[in-house]
Motif scaffolding. Structure first.
Motif, PDB file in Angstrom:
ATOM      1  N   ALA A  95       0.848  -1.193   0.000  1.00  0.00           N
ATOM      2  CA  ALA A  95       0.000   0.000   0.000  1.00  0.00           C
ATOM      3  C   ALA A  95       0.889   1.250   0.000  1.00  0.00           C
ATOM      4  CB  ALA A  95      -0.896  -0.004   1.230  1.00  0.00           C
ATOM      5  N   ASN A  96       0.399   2.306  -0.606  1.00  0.00           N
ATOM      6  CA  ASN A  96       1.127   3.570  -0.610  1.00  0.00           C
ATOM      7  C   ASN A  96       0.567   4.457   0.499  1.00  0.00           C
ATOM      8  OD1 ASN A  96       2.304   6.040  -1.043  1.00  0.00           O
ATOM      9  ND2 ASN A  96       1.736   6.181  -3.187  1.00  0.00           N
ATOM     10  N   PRO A  97       1.323   4.657   1.581  1.00  0.00           N
ATOM     11  CA  PRO A  97       0.804   5.467   2.683  1.00  0.00           C
ATOM     12  C   PRO A  97       0.633   6.938   2.320  1.00  0.00           C
ATOM     13  CG  PRO A  97       3.045   4.756   3.144  1.00  0.00           C
ATOM     14  CD  PRO A  97       2.629   4.097   1.866  1.00  0.00           C
ATOM     15  N   LEU A  98       1.133   7.346   1.172  1.00  0.00           N
ATOM     16  CA  LEU A  98       0.978   8.735   0.743  1.00  0.00           C
ATOM     17  C   LEU A  98      -0.107   8.911  -0.307  1.00  0.00           C
ATOM     18  CD1 LEU A  98       4.734   9.784   0.596  1.00  0.00           C
ATOM     19  CD2 LEU A  98       3.054  10.217   2.393  1.00  0.00           C
ATOM     20  N   ALA A  99      -0.858   7.851  -0.574  1.00  0.00           N
ATOM     21  CA  ALA A  99      -1.939   7.939  -1.559  1.00  0.00           C
ATOM     22  C   ALA A  99      -2.947   8.997  -1.129  1.00  0.00           C
ATOM     23  CB  ALA A  99      -2.620   6.588  -1.718  1.00  0.00           C
ATOM     24  N   ASP A 100      -3.554   9.642  -2.105  1.00  0.00           N
ATOM     25  CA  ASP A 100      -4.513  10.717  -1.841  1.00  0.00           C
ATOM     26  C   ASP A 100      -5.709  10.264  -1.015  1.00  0.00           C
ATOM     27  OD1 ASP A 100      -2.938  12.508  -3.231  1.00  0.00           O
ATOM     28  OD2 ASP A 100      -4.010  12.217  -5.124  1.00  0.00           O
ATOM     29  N   VAL A 137      -5.769   8.182   1.472  1.00  0.00           N
ATOM     30  CA  VAL A 137      -5.447   7.828   2.854  1.00  0.00           C
ATOM     31  C   VAL A 137      -5.710   9.047   3.733  1.00  0.00           C
ATOM     32  CG1 VAL A 137      -3.634   7.104   4.453  1.00  0.00           C
ATOM     33  CG2 VAL A 137      -3.687   6.170   2.134  1.00  0.00           C
ATOM     34  N   ILE A 138      -6.606   8.868   4.703  1.00  0.00           N
ATOM     35  CA  ILE A 138      -6.920   9.996   5.585  1.00  0.00           C
ATOM     36  C   ILE A 138      -5.822  10.134   6.649  1.00  0.00           C
ATOM     37  CG2 ILE A 138      -9.416   9.956   5.165  1.00  0.00           C
ATOM     38  CD1 ILE A 138      -9.745   8.394   7.734  1.00  0.00           C
ATOM     39  N   GLU A 139      -5.578  11.347   7.065  1.00  0.00           N
ATOM     40  CA  GLU A 139      -4.439  11.659   7.920  1.00  0.00           C
ATOM     41  C   GLU A 139      -4.332  10.810   9.185  1.00  0.00           C
ATOM     42  OE1 GLU A 139      -0.968  12.943   7.694  1.00  0.00           O
ATOM     43  OE2 GLU A 139      -2.358  13.563   6.154  1.00  0.00           O
ATOM     44  N   PRO A 140      -5.377  10.568   9.932  1.00  0.00           N
ATOM     45  CA  PRO A 140      -5.194   9.736  11.134  1.00  0.00           C
ATOM     46  C   PRO A 140      -4.717   8.313  10.820  1.00  0.00           C
ATOM     47  CG  PRO A 140      -7.309  10.868  11.218  1.00  0.00           C
ATOM     48  CD  PRO A 140      -6.731  11.098   9.850  1.00  0.00           C
ATOM     49  N   GLU A 141      -4.988   7.814   9.625  1.00  0.00           N
ATOM     50  CA  GLU A 141      -4.589   6.452   9.244  1.00  0.00           C
ATOM     51  C   GLU A 141      -3.186   6.390   8.642  1.00  0.00           C
ATOM     52  OE1 GLU A 141      -6.275   3.494   9.679  1.00  0.00           O
ATOM     53  OE2 GLU A 141      -7.478   4.764  10.985  1.00  0.00           O
ATOM     54  N   ARG A 142      -2.642   7.527   8.236  1.00  0.00           N
ATOM     55  CA  ARG A 142      -1.359   7.547   7.528  1.00  0.00           C
ATOM     56  C   ARG A 142      -0.228   6.926   8.368  1.00  0.00           C
ATOM     57  NH1 ARG A 142      -0.992   9.942   2.922  1.00  0.00           N
ATOM     58  NH2 ARG A 142      -2.619  11.456   3.378  1.00  0.00           N
ATOM     59  N   ALA A 143      -0.113   7.314   9.628  1.00  0.00           N
ATOM     60  CA  ALA A 143       0.953   6.780  10.485  1.00  0.00           C
ATOM     61  C   ALA A 143       0.794   5.276  10.665  1.00  0.00           C
ATOM     62  CB  ALA A 143       0.960   7.490  11.834  1.00  0.00           C
ATOM     63  N   ARG A 144      -0.440   4.809  10.838  1.00  0.00           N
ATOM     64  CA  ARG A 144      -0.685   3.373  10.978  1.00  0.00           C
ATOM     65  C   ARG A 144      -0.286   2.629   9.705  1.00  0.00           C
ATOM     66  NH1 ARG A 144      -3.954  -0.363   9.725  1.00  0.00           N
ATOM     67  NH2 ARG A 144      -5.532   0.839   8.668  1.00  0.00           N
ATOM     68  N   LEU A 145      -0.574   3.222   8.553  1.00  0.00           N
ATOM     69  CA  LEU A 145      -0.222   2.595   7.281  1.00  0.00           C
ATOM     70  C   LEU A 145       1.296   2.580   7.071  1.00  0.00           C
ATOM     71  CD1 LEU A 145      -1.314   1.144   4.853  1.00  0.00           C
ATOM     72  CD2 LEU A 145      -1.716   3.355   3.758  1.00  0.00           C
ATOM     73  N   PHE A 146       1.993   3.644   7.480  1.00  0.00           N
ATOM     74  CA  PHE A 146       3.458   3.631   7.410  1.00  0.00           C
ATOM     75  C   PHE A 146       4.006   2.482   8.251  1.00  0.00           C
ATOM     76  CE2 PHE A 146       3.795   7.800   5.408  1.00  0.00           C
ATOM     77  CZ  PHE A 146       5.008   7.700   4.747  1.00  0.00           C
ATOM     78  N   ASP A 147       3.443   2.280   9.442  1.00  0.00           N
ATOM     79  CA  ASP A 147       3.888   1.195  10.313  1.00  0.00           C
ATOM     80  C   ASP A 147       3.639  -0.158   9.647  1.00  0.00           C
ATOM     81  OD1 ASP A 147       4.828   0.254  12.994  1.00  0.00           O
ATOM     82  OD2 ASP A 147       2.811  -0.625  13.029  1.00  0.00           O
ATOM     83  N   LYS A 148       2.471  -0.337   9.077  1.00  0.00           N
ATOM     84  CA  LYS A 148       2.128  -1.598   8.405  1.00  0.00           C
ATOM     85  C   LYS A 148       3.081  -1.868   7.239  1.00  0.00           C
ATOM     86  CE  LYS A 148      -1.593  -3.860   5.880  1.00  0.00           C
ATOM     87  NZ  LYS A 148      -2.959  -3.743   5.371  1.00  0.00           N
ATOM     88  N   VAL A 149       3.325  -0.868   6.412  1.00  0.00           N
ATOM     89  CA  VAL A 149       4.223  -1.026   5.258  1.00  0.00           C
ATOM     90  C   VAL A 149       5.652  -1.305   5.724  1.00  0.00           C
ATOM     91  CG1 VAL A 149       5.259   0.209   3.300  1.00  0.00           C
ATOM     92  CG2 VAL A 149       2.781   0.282   3.662  1.00  0.00           C
ATOM     93  N   PHE A 150       6.082  -0.636   6.782  1.00  0.00           N
ATOM     94  CA  PHE A 150       7.412  -0.875   7.348  1.00  0.00           C
ATOM     95  C   PHE A 150       7.588  -2.363   7.644  1.00  0.00           C
ATOM     96  CE2 PHE A 150       9.991  -1.564  11.126  1.00  0.00           C
ATOM     97  CZ  PHE A 150      11.169  -0.906  10.815  1.00  0.00           C
ATOM     98  N   TRP A 151       6.637  -2.963   8.348  1.00  0.00           N
ATOM     99  CA  TRP A 151       6.762  -4.371   8.726  1.00  0.00           C
ATOM    100  C   TRP A 151       6.615  -5.307   7.527  1.00  0.00           C
ATOM    101  CZ3 TRP A 151       9.456  -5.398  12.651  1.00  0.00           C
ATOM    102  CH2 TRP A 151       9.505  -4.492  13.714  1.00  0.00           C
ATOM    103  N   GLN A 152       5.848  -4.926   6.538  1.00  0.00           N
ATOM    104  CA  GLN A 152       5.773  -5.715   5.303  1.00  0.00           C
ATOM    105  C   GLN A 152       7.128  -5.709   4.597  1.00  0.00           C
ATOM    106  OE1 GLN A 152       2.471  -3.707   3.389  1.00  0.00           O
ATOM    107  NE2 GLN A 152       1.065  -5.354   3.941  1.00  0.00           N
ATOM    108  N   ILE A 153       7.768  -4.563   4.564  1.00  0.00           N
ATOM    109  CA  ILE A 153       9.097  -4.470   3.933  1.00  0.00           C
ATOM    110  C   ILE A 153      10.102  -5.305   4.716  1.00  0.00           C
ATOM    111  CG2 ILE A 153      11.018  -2.920   3.388  1.00  0.00           C
ATOM    112  CD1 ILE A 153       8.891  -0.750   2.762  1.00  0.00           C
ATOM    113  N   VAL A 154      10.063  -5.253   6.041  1.00  0.00           N
ATOM    114  CA  VAL A 154      10.964  -6.066   6.857  1.00  0.00           C
ATOM    115  C   VAL A 154      10.798  -7.543   6.508  1.00  0.00           C
ATOM    116  CG1 VAL A 154      11.436  -6.889   9.214  1.00  0.00           C
ATOM    117  CG2 VAL A 154      11.177  -4.434   8.773  1.00  0.00           C
ATOM    118  N   ARG A 155       9.548  -8.013   6.427  1.00  0.00           N
ATOM    119  CA  ARG A 155       9.307  -9.434   6.096  1.00  0.00           C
ATOM    120  C   ARG A 155       9.816  -9.777   4.698  1.00  0.00           C
ATOM    121  NH1 ARG A 155       4.808  -8.308   9.159  1.00  0.00           N
ATOM    122  NH2 ARG A 155       3.475  -7.819   7.410  1.00  0.00           N
ATOM    123  N   GLN A 156       9.525  -8.926   3.723  1.00  0.00           N
ATOM    124  CA  GLN A 156       9.963  -9.189   2.338  1.00  0.00           C
ATOM    125  C   GLN A 156      11.490  -9.194   2.245  1.00  0.00           C
ATOM    126  OE1 GLN A 156       7.557 -10.542   0.679  1.00  0.00           O
ATOM    127  NE2 GLN A 156       7.171  -9.072  -0.938  1.00  0.00           N
TER     128      GLN A 156
END
Length: 150
Positions: free
Chosen positions: A91-96, A98-117
């Motif tokens: 997911a792109n956490p900077l997509a248009d 994505v509402i602001e309160p969810e952006r930080a949560r999405l960055f965290d989710k993507v971070f851990w997905q990248i770690v696993r990959q």
């Protein structure tokens, strides 16, 4: 984030680069927030155009990872050396949308997905560090990642 994480997890075995089709002016503060606790060298991170990696002077890549289908194979430039191309649909956490309160949560989710990959990539048999009797040896590959402006 992928560049910084690969450098931190296996920088002795890989050169990591990060680039995208429309680089931002700076690394997003939420990406820095995710990386700060465990990544030692954040000072080397800066958004770059993937065109920096297409000329004769560009480093030769062995492997290119697209983190977004919008910048995968048909849209990516031709990189010297014909590196293998892989696509990790994150997911792109900077997509248009994505509402602001969810952006930080999405960055965290993507971070851990990248770690696993990246962990799976590093542990893949073709990138294993060969064991030699006597002296230690290293396997060095170039890897580019992150074709999204994270």
């Amino acid at each position: 984030m992928a560049e910084a994480l690969l450098r931190e997890l296996a920088g002795h075995r890989f050169e990591a680069f990060s680039a995208g089709p429309e680089p931002a002016a700076r690394v997003h503060p939420l990406a820095i927030t995710q990386l700060r606790p465990g990544v030692s060298d954040l000072g080397v991170l800066c958004p770059k155009s993937w065109l920096e990696f297409t000329g004769e002077w560009a480093p030769r890549m062995d492997f290119v990872v697209a983190l977004d289908s919008g910048v995968a194979a048909p849209h990516a430039p031709v990189f010297p050396g014909s590196p293998a191309l892989s696509q990790w649909n994150l997911a792109n956490p900077l997509a248009d949308d994505v509402i602001e309160p969810e952006r930080a949560r999405l960055f965290d989710k993507v971070f851990w997905q990248i770690v696993r990959q990246l962990s799976a990539f590093i542990d893949a048999p073709q990138y294993a560090v060969p064991r030699a009797s006597g002296a230690a040896t290293q396997c060095k590959h170039s890897c580019t990642g992150q074709f999204a402006n994270l």
